[in-house]
Design a protein around this motif. Structure first.
Motif, PDB file in Angstrom:
ATOM      1  N   UNK A  12      -7.531   7.366  -0.859  1.00 38.16           N
ATOM      2  CA  UNK A  12      -8.159   6.089  -0.487  1.00 38.16           C
ATOM      3  C   UNK A  12      -7.077   5.094  -0.071  1.00 38.16           C
ATOM      4  N   UNK A  13      -6.013   5.048  -0.865  1.00 38.85           N
ATOM      5  CA  UNK A  13      -4.904   4.135  -0.584  1.00 38.85           C
ATOM      6  C   UNK A  13      -4.261   4.433   0.767  1.00 38.85           C
ATOM      7  N   UNK A  38       0.839  -1.214   0.000  1.00 43.29           N
ATOM      8  CA  UNK A  38       0.000   0.000   0.000  1.00 43.29           C
ATOM      9  C   UNK A  38       0.871   1.261   0.000  1.00 43.29           C
ATOM     10  N   UNK A  64       2.196   1.654  -3.506  1.00 39.70           N
ATOM     11  CA  UNK A  64       1.089   2.012  -4.389  1.00 39.70           C
ATOM     12  C   UNK A  64       0.711   3.482  -4.213  1.00 39.70           C
ATOM     13  N   UNK A 116      -2.940  11.191  -9.156  1.00 44.03           N
ATOM     14  CA  UNK A 116      -4.309  10.996  -8.684  1.00 44.03           C
ATOM     15  C   UNK A 116      -4.376  11.116  -7.167  1.00 44.03           C
ATOM     16  N   UNK A 171       0.242   6.046  -7.272  1.00 46.15           N
ATOM     17  CA  UNK A 171      -1.018   6.749  -7.541  1.00 46.15           C
ATOM     18  C   UNK A 171      -0.834   8.258  -7.470  1.00 46.15           C
ATOM     19  N   UNK A 205      -4.713   2.270   8.240  1.00 45.46           N
ATOM     20  CA  UNK A 205      -5.396   1.201   8.976  1.00 45.46           C
ATOM     21  C   UNK A 205      -4.501  -0.036   9.082  1.00 45.46           C
ATOM     22  N   UNK A 206      -3.806  -0.356   7.997  1.00 48.47           N
ATOM     23  CA  UNK A 206      -2.924  -1.533   8.009  1.00 48.47           C
ATOM     24  C   UNK A 206      -1.792  -1.345   9.020  1.00 48.47           C
ATOM     25  N   UNK A 248      -6.841  11.766  -5.422  1.00 47.72           N
ATOM     26  CA  UNK A 248      -8.079  11.167  -4.923  1.00 47.72           C
ATOM     27  C   UNK A 248      -7.905   9.673  -4.638  1.00 47.72           C
ATOM     28  N   UNK A 249      -7.411   8.934  -5.639  1.00 44.32           N
ATOM     29  CA  UNK A 249      -7.176   7.504  -5.433  1.00 44.32           C
ATOM     30  C   UNK A 249      -6.072   7.287  -4.399  1.00 44.32           C
ATOM     31  N   UNK A 283      -6.232   3.304   3.774  1.00 45.26           N
ATOM     32  CA  UNK A 283      -6.078   1.856   3.955  1.00 45.26           C
ATOM     33  C   UNK A 283      -4.699   1.541   4.531  1.00 45.26           C
TER      34      UNK A 283
END
Lengths: 161, 161
Positions: free
Chosen positions: B107-108, B88, B91, B101, B95, B114-115, B103-104, B111
């Motif tokens: 989201x990444x 993540x 990534x 991006x 992204x 949280x991980x 925006x994307x 996550x």
């Protein structure tokens, strides 16, 4: 836990899971996907909808069983990893069908598959039925990872970047 | 565990972590990033390299401590989620800096955050020092998430899609 709270919880997990499914479904196979070279065993498009519907229901029920038995206090890490795998699941649709990047999508789906394995192990420790309900999802994503890999290799010339 | 195997393990975890760092570093802030509107408290570019170097070392040492104490058999889920957060992390760079991006990428990074929390909790249960070594990373990524969010909101007109 009262039956009211229990049913409300099931509705909550189904909503969380289908919210992810809905966002992911905004990125669909279109002209780009139709033109990709595919392996002979590539399933027809009509297979994916029913399979994913079943898998989303199974995973929601699994999360609900774990939440009902152990709660966020008892199974916090397991339920957070469950949410992380939902994010990875949505991100796959975005990378593959939205951005047309089978390479980045492959990295994502391998991480997704690992996250599903972790969820399966952690759920299993709380409730073996919940762990078992994640198994078809793990098998399908293993297959989807291989399919993603083949679509990447077979279409290298067609891809951006 | 013999000292030879232990040192080899440390080298292995450092290599895994810095492999992720290296792949991520291929996507760098360039002309696009320079032109983005930024909040007044946006750190200068020179801050990020040293901060990330420290964080990558800390997280590698944390994973090594857990692996040394419990192994893959005893701490499998924790170490797999550690690898997932590395994916993540890479990534995010792809992204944000690669595809432009925010925006994307947001989201990444949520996550990812949280991980990291899951890794911190699971590592803590094996060895509290290992859990503690993840804490600066969790704090930094919380800050980075907020920064990512602000860069997204401040530059909506400049973004594709």
């Amino acid at each position: 836990m009262g039956i009211g709270k229990s049913i409300l919880g099931l509705a909550g997990w189904l909503m969380a899971t289908f919210a992810a499914a809905w966002i992911g479904s905004r990125y669909r196979p279109g002209a780009w996907y139709a033109l990709l070279a595919k392996p002979s065993w590539n399933p027809p498009n009509s297979v994916f909808g029913p399979v994913w519907t079943v898998l989303y229901v199974l995973m929601a029920v699994a999360a609900w069983l774990v939440w009902r038995k152990a709660g966020f206090s008892g199974a916090g890490p397991a339920l957070i990893v469950f949410v992380i795998q939902l994010v990875l699941n949505v991100m796959w649709s975005y990378l593959f069908f939205g951005l047309h990047r089978p390479d980045a999508a492959f990295v994502d789906i391998v991480a997704l598959w690992m996250a599903i394995l972790v969820v399966m192990i952690l759920f299993w420790r709380v409730d073996w039925v919940a762990g078992g309900l994640m198994a078809p999802y793990a098998v399908w994503v293993a297959f989807a990872s291989y399919l993603n890999f083949m679509l990447w290799r077979l279409n290298r010339g067609l891809l951006p970047g």
